[in-house]
Design a protein around this motif. Structure first.
Motif, PDB file in Angstrom:
ATOM      1  N   UNK A  89      36.063  49.216  -3.375  1.00  0.00           N
ATOM      2  CA  UNK A  89      36.390  50.618  -3.601  1.00  0.00           C
ATOM      3  C   UNK A  89      36.282  50.912  -5.096  1.00  0.00           C
ATOM      4  N   UNK A  90      35.360  51.805  -5.510  1.00  0.00           N
ATOM      5  CA  UNK A  90      35.083  51.996  -6.946  1.00  0.00           C
ATOM      6  C   UNK A  90      36.302  52.307  -7.796  1.00  0.00           C
ATOM      7  N   UNK A  91      37.193  53.161  -7.322  1.00  0.00           N
ATOM      8  CA  UNK A  91      38.328  53.558  -8.148  1.00  0.00           C
ATOM      9  C   UNK A  91      39.325  52.413  -8.304  1.00  0.00           C
ATOM     10  N   UNK A  92      39.467  51.598  -7.281  1.00  0.00           N
ATOM     11  CA  UNK A  92      40.472  50.543  -7.294  1.00  0.00           C
ATOM     12  C   UNK A  92      39.943  49.201  -7.778  1.00  0.00           C
ATOM     13  N   UNK A  93      38.632  49.035  -7.849  1.00  0.00           N
ATOM     14  CA  UNK A  93      38.088  47.721  -8.196  1.00  0.00           C
ATOM     15  C   UNK A  93      36.827  47.849  -9.034  1.00  0.00           C
ATOM     16  N   UNK A  94      36.477  46.735  -9.641  1.00  0.00           N
ATOM     17  CA  UNK A  94      35.263  46.676 -10.453  1.00  0.00           C
ATOM     18  C   UNK A  94      34.783  45.236 -10.510  1.00  0.00           C
ATOM     19  N   UNK A  95      33.492  45.040 -10.382  1.00  0.00           N
ATOM     20  CA  UNK A  95      32.884  43.717 -10.528  1.00  0.00           C
ATOM     21  C   UNK A  95      31.724  43.866 -11.507  1.00  0.00           C
ATOM     22  N   UNK A  96      31.828  43.179 -12.628  1.00  0.00           N
ATOM     23  CA  UNK A  96      30.806  43.299 -13.664  1.00  0.00           C
ATOM     24  C   UNK A  96      30.469  41.931 -14.238  1.00  0.00           C
ATOM     25  N   UNK A  97      29.210  41.500 -14.198  1.00  0.00           N
ATOM     26  CA  UNK A  97      28.068  42.160 -13.543  1.00  0.00           C
ATOM     27  C   UNK A  97      28.212  42.117 -12.024  1.00  0.00           C
ATOM     28  N   UNK A  98      27.428  42.948 -11.349  1.00  0.00           N
ATOM     29  CA  UNK A  98      27.515  43.025  -9.889  1.00  0.00           C
ATOM     30  C   UNK A  98      27.221  41.669  -9.259  1.00  0.00           C
ATOM     31  N   UNK A 103      27.611  38.051 -21.303  1.00  0.00           N
ATOM     32  CA  UNK A 103      28.578  37.353 -22.150  1.00  0.00           C
ATOM     33  C   UNK A 103      29.956  37.234 -21.501  1.00  0.00           C
ATOM     34  N   UNK A 104      30.260  38.165 -20.595  1.00  0.00           N
ATOM     35  CA  UNK A 104      31.575  38.157 -19.945  1.00  0.00           C
ATOM     36  C   UNK A 104      31.424  38.445 -18.460  1.00  0.00           C
ATOM     37  N   UNK A 105      32.381  37.944 -17.704  1.00  0.00           N
ATOM     38  CA  UNK A 105      32.446  38.215 -16.269  1.00  0.00           C
ATOM     39  C   UNK A 105      33.817  38.828 -15.994  1.00  0.00           C
ATOM     40  N   UNK A 106      33.831  39.995 -15.342  1.00  0.00           N
ATOM     41  CA  UNK A 106      35.084  40.714 -15.096  1.00  0.00           C
ATOM     42  C   UNK A 106      35.181  41.114 -13.633  1.00  0.00           C
ATOM     43  N   UNK A 107      36.335  40.868 -13.041  1.00  0.00           N
ATOM     44  CA  UNK A 107      36.604  41.271 -11.661  1.00  0.00           C
ATOM     45  C   UNK A 107      37.980  41.938 -11.623  1.00  0.00           C
ATOM     46  N   UNK A 108      38.005  43.199 -11.217  1.00  0.00           N
ATOM     47  CA  UNK A 108      39.275  43.904 -11.009  1.00  0.00           C
ATOM     48  C   UNK A 108      39.408  44.149  -9.508  1.00  0.00           C
ATOM     49  N   UNK A 109      40.521  43.750  -8.925  1.00  0.00           N
ATOM     50  CA  UNK A 109      40.660  43.788  -7.463  1.00  0.00           C
ATOM     51  C   UNK A 109      41.963  44.468  -7.068  1.00  0.00           C
ATOM     52  N   UNK A 110      42.152  44.660  -5.777  1.00  0.00           N
ATOM     53  CA  UNK A 110      43.337  45.331  -5.258  1.00  0.00           C
ATOM     54  C   UNK A 110      43.806  44.646  -3.983  1.00  0.00           C
ATOM     55  N   UNK A 111      45.083  44.831  -3.695  1.00  0.00           N
ATOM     56  CA  UNK A 111      45.635  44.305  -2.457  1.00  0.00           C
ATOM     57  C   UNK A 111      45.141  45.159  -1.292  1.00  0.00           C
ATOM     58  N   UNK A 112      44.838  44.529  -0.171  1.00  0.00           N
ATOM     59  CA  UNK A 112      44.241  45.242   0.962  1.00  0.00           C
ATOM     60  C   UNK A 112      45.072  46.455   1.366  1.00  0.00           C
ATOM     61  N   UNK A 113      46.383  46.326   1.368  1.00  0.00           N
ATOM     62  CA  UNK A 113      47.223  47.454   1.780  1.00  0.00           C
ATOM     63  C   UNK A 113      47.209  48.580   0.753  1.00  0.00           C
ATOM     64  N   UNK A 114      46.804  48.281  -0.496  1.00  0.00           N
ATOM     65  CA  UNK A 114      46.709  49.337  -1.503  1.00  0.00           C
ATOM     66  C   UNK A 114      45.697  50.399  -1.085  1.00  0.00           C
TER      67      UNK A 114
END
Length: 256
Positions: free
Chosen positions: A159-168, A189-200
């Motif tokens: 879900x774009x607003x709640x998560x981000x994966x960079x690079x894809x 140079x960097x790997x970033x993952x922003x995630x959310x709890x399923x119930x969120x």
């Protein structure tokens, strides 16, 4: 005056010697107890990626598969954007023949900005555990190659607003309730993952739905108020139709 100068010089020399001793005997070293960590701790050595990052509650495990490498330096971004050493523990090295050993103080040291591993073999796998908090994970890519990131149980991306994966990520799998992200080759140079709890996601969807309902109710109320005002104007005679006004009889005689 000479005594004061000598005293000041002696104090500075003592401070310098003390700082030097601290650097030699402890400040740049992890304790053997920390490096040993949990004697019963195990790592998932049968990974296929060059780098595997397994995130769990409060920590993450990193496994690096090396070929023709003798050293690895790692660091983390600190609050003010500076670089600092990673506080590793339970450090293990697995030789190609399957033998697993714990790295000691002579093989793992800490500088002002780096944690430095001196690998016991140019071939093998290095593993360590480090602390982690929150629902976002970011790491510099110390080595190029394939990567795998395993999210904590119940966490999701997508879900774009709640998560981000960079690079894809190239692929995303869900195994035993955990999301596995795969990259065939990471050159960023960097790997970033922003995630959310399923119930969120359910909570977020409920908030959006409630907002839509409130907006529709507000619009209905607004239109109702407008109609009420129109009726009141009609009752007060403010909305009289003047198209057929009896006083509108055209121009006076002789001027038509």
């Amino acid at each position: 005056m000479n005594r004061r100068l000598l005293l000041a010089a002696g104090t500075l020399a003592l401070l310098a010697a003390t700082a030097g001793c601290a650097g030699v005997f402890g400040n740049d070293q992890f304790s053997e107890k920390r490096l040993e960590g949990d004697a019963n701790a195990t790592y998932e050595w049968n990974t296929t990626a060059d780098v595997t990052l397994n995130i769990t509650s409060g920590q993450y495990q990193a496994i690096y598969d090396f070929s023709n490498r003798s050293q690895l330096k790692i660091y983390q971004r600190e609050s003010l954007g500076e670089e600092g050493p990673v506080q590793v523990e339970t450090v293990r090295f697995r030789y190609p023949n399957g033998t697993v050993v714990t790295l000691n103080q002579s093989q793992v040291r800490r500088t002002d900005s780096r944690t430095v591993f001196a690998l016991p073999s140019r071939e093998g796998k290095l593993a360590y555990t480090a602390p982690h908090r929150g629902k976002s994970f970011s790491t510099p890519t110390y080595v190029e190659g394939s990567y795998e990131v395993v999210l904590p149980t119940g966490m999701r991306v997508g879900t774009p607003i709640l998560s981000q994966v960079r690079p894809n990520a190239d692929t995303k799998d869900q195994i035993a309730g955990r999301v596995h992200l795969h990259w065939g080759e990471v050159t960023a140079n960097n790997l970033t993952v922003r995630y959310y709890l399923a119930r969120d996601l359910l909570i977020f969807g409920g908030i959006i739905a409630a907002g839509v309902v409130i907006a529709l109710l507000g619009l209905a109320y607004f239109r109702l108020q407008i109609r009420q005002l129109e009726r009141e104007r009609e009752e007060m005679g403010l909305n009289v139709d003047t198209d057929g006004d009896e006083f509108d009889q055209g121009p006076p005689p002789g001027m038509g």
